[in-house]
Design a protein around this motif. Structure first.
Motif, PDB file in Angstrom:
ATOM      1  N   GLN A  53     -27.583  18.552 -13.917  1.00 53.24           N
ATOM      2  CA  GLN A  53     -28.059  19.369 -12.801  1.00 53.24           C
ATOM      3  C   GLN A  53     -26.993  19.431 -11.701  1.00 53.24           C
ATOM      4  N   ARG A 112     -42.061  16.724  -9.871  1.00 58.03           N
ATOM      5  CA  ARG A 112     -40.982  15.987 -10.536  1.00 58.03           C
ATOM      6  C   ARG A 112     -39.955  16.976 -11.073  1.00 58.03           C
ATOM      7  N   PRO A 159     -36.287  17.139 -13.443  1.00 54.14           N
ATOM      8  CA  PRO A 159     -35.524  16.332 -14.399  1.00 54.14           C
ATOM      9  C   PRO A 159     -34.159  15.933 -13.846  1.00 54.14           C
ATOM     10  N   THR A 166     -30.722  14.358 -15.563  1.00 54.67           N
ATOM     11  CA  THR A 166     -30.092  14.033 -16.844  1.00 54.67           C
ATOM     12  C   THR A 166     -28.700  13.472 -16.591  1.00 54.67           C
ATOM     13  N   GLU A 226     -39.008   7.219 -15.373  1.00 52.01           N
ATOM     14  CA  GLU A 226     -38.546   7.478 -16.720  1.00 52.01           C
ATOM     15  C   GLU A 226     -39.665   8.248 -17.411  1.00 52.01           C
ATOM     16  N   PRO A 227     -39.389   9.436 -17.955  1.00 48.71           N
ATOM     17  CA  PRO A 227     -40.473  10.208 -18.576  1.00 48.71           C
ATOM     18  C   PRO A 227     -41.039   9.471 -19.780  1.00 48.71           C
ATOM     19  N   ASP A 245     -32.483  10.594 -19.773  1.00 47.95           N
ATOM     20  CA  ASP A 245     -33.325  11.521 -19.030  1.00 47.95           C
ATOM     21  C   ASP A 245     -34.241  10.754 -18.090  1.00 47.95           C
ATOM     22  N   GLU A 302     -36.690  11.367 -14.122  1.00 44.20           N
ATOM     23  CA  GLU A 302     -37.351  12.363 -13.287  1.00 44.20           C
ATOM     24  C   GLU A 302     -37.330  11.888 -11.839  1.00 44.20           C
TER      25      GLU A 302
END
Length: 191
Positions: free
Chosen positions: A27, A42, A44, A46, A71-72, A125, A127
């Motif tokens: 991002q 939320r 993401p 990365t 953490e998703p 990954d 959030e």
């Protein structure tokens, strides 16, 4: 050199190489736009480690208590995966998100500081959550850095968020109608 008792001094050349992890964001920025007080959004996050060694990062959001990191949840495939003895679907990496608590350590306490480990040649990954508690505007650089290297700004990304008032404010979030008996009138027909 190395001194051996009763012997000669041995010389042993030592060669070493310093390697720095190469972590990049997917991002460019985090724009939450407008979020109503009490809601949470939320986005993401990365992190990709393109280096050959694991990266240890630290994130300190203590100046921004409306923000937190998660953490998703990932789907688990089979019991061997859930107990940690087999690799998960994404691979058996060292990726971890560890909150750092400085308070009482209660279950209700929200972490604002984290240690993040991203394995070599891996993508992690996460959030970033924004839950506004007041009408306010935020614009800051995400304070993410390599552990022990405070001057590196390669991981800084802009975070923009605005907390707004809800259009409808209820005096209470619970409406209790108590116990009521509802009877149908046999003389009335409802189509």
């Amino acid at each position: 050199g190395i001194s051996v008792r009763g012997g000669k001094m041995l010389r042993m050349p030592i060669v070493c190489e310093a390697v720095v992890p190469k972590v990049v964001f997917t991002q460019d920025k985090f724009d939450f736009e407008k979020v109503v007080i009490g809601n949470k959004i939320r986005l993401p996050v990365t992190l990709s480690n393109e280096g050959t060694i694991p990266a240890s990062l630290q994130l300190d959001l203590s100046k921004f208590p409306d923000f937190t990191l998660h953490e998703p949840k990932k789907a688990r495939f089979g019991s061997a995966v859930s107990n940690g003895f087999a690799p998960n679907a994404a691979g058996a990496g060292l990726d971890s998100l560890d909150p750092v608590f400085f308070g009482r350590g209660d279950d209700d306490e929200v972490a604002h500081k984290w240690r993040i480990t991203v394995d070599a040649q891996s993508t992690f990954d996460l959030e970033l959550e924004y839950k506004p508690s007041s009408v306010t505007s935020h614009e800051f650089q995400m304070p993410l850095m390599f552990q022990g290297i405070a001057t590196d700004s390669s991981l800084r990304r802009n975070v923009v968020a605005v907390g707004v008032k809800p259009r409808l404010i209820m005096s209470s979030t619970v409406s209790d109608f108590e116990d009521k008996v509802v009877q149908r009138d046999p003389g009335r027909r409802i189509p």
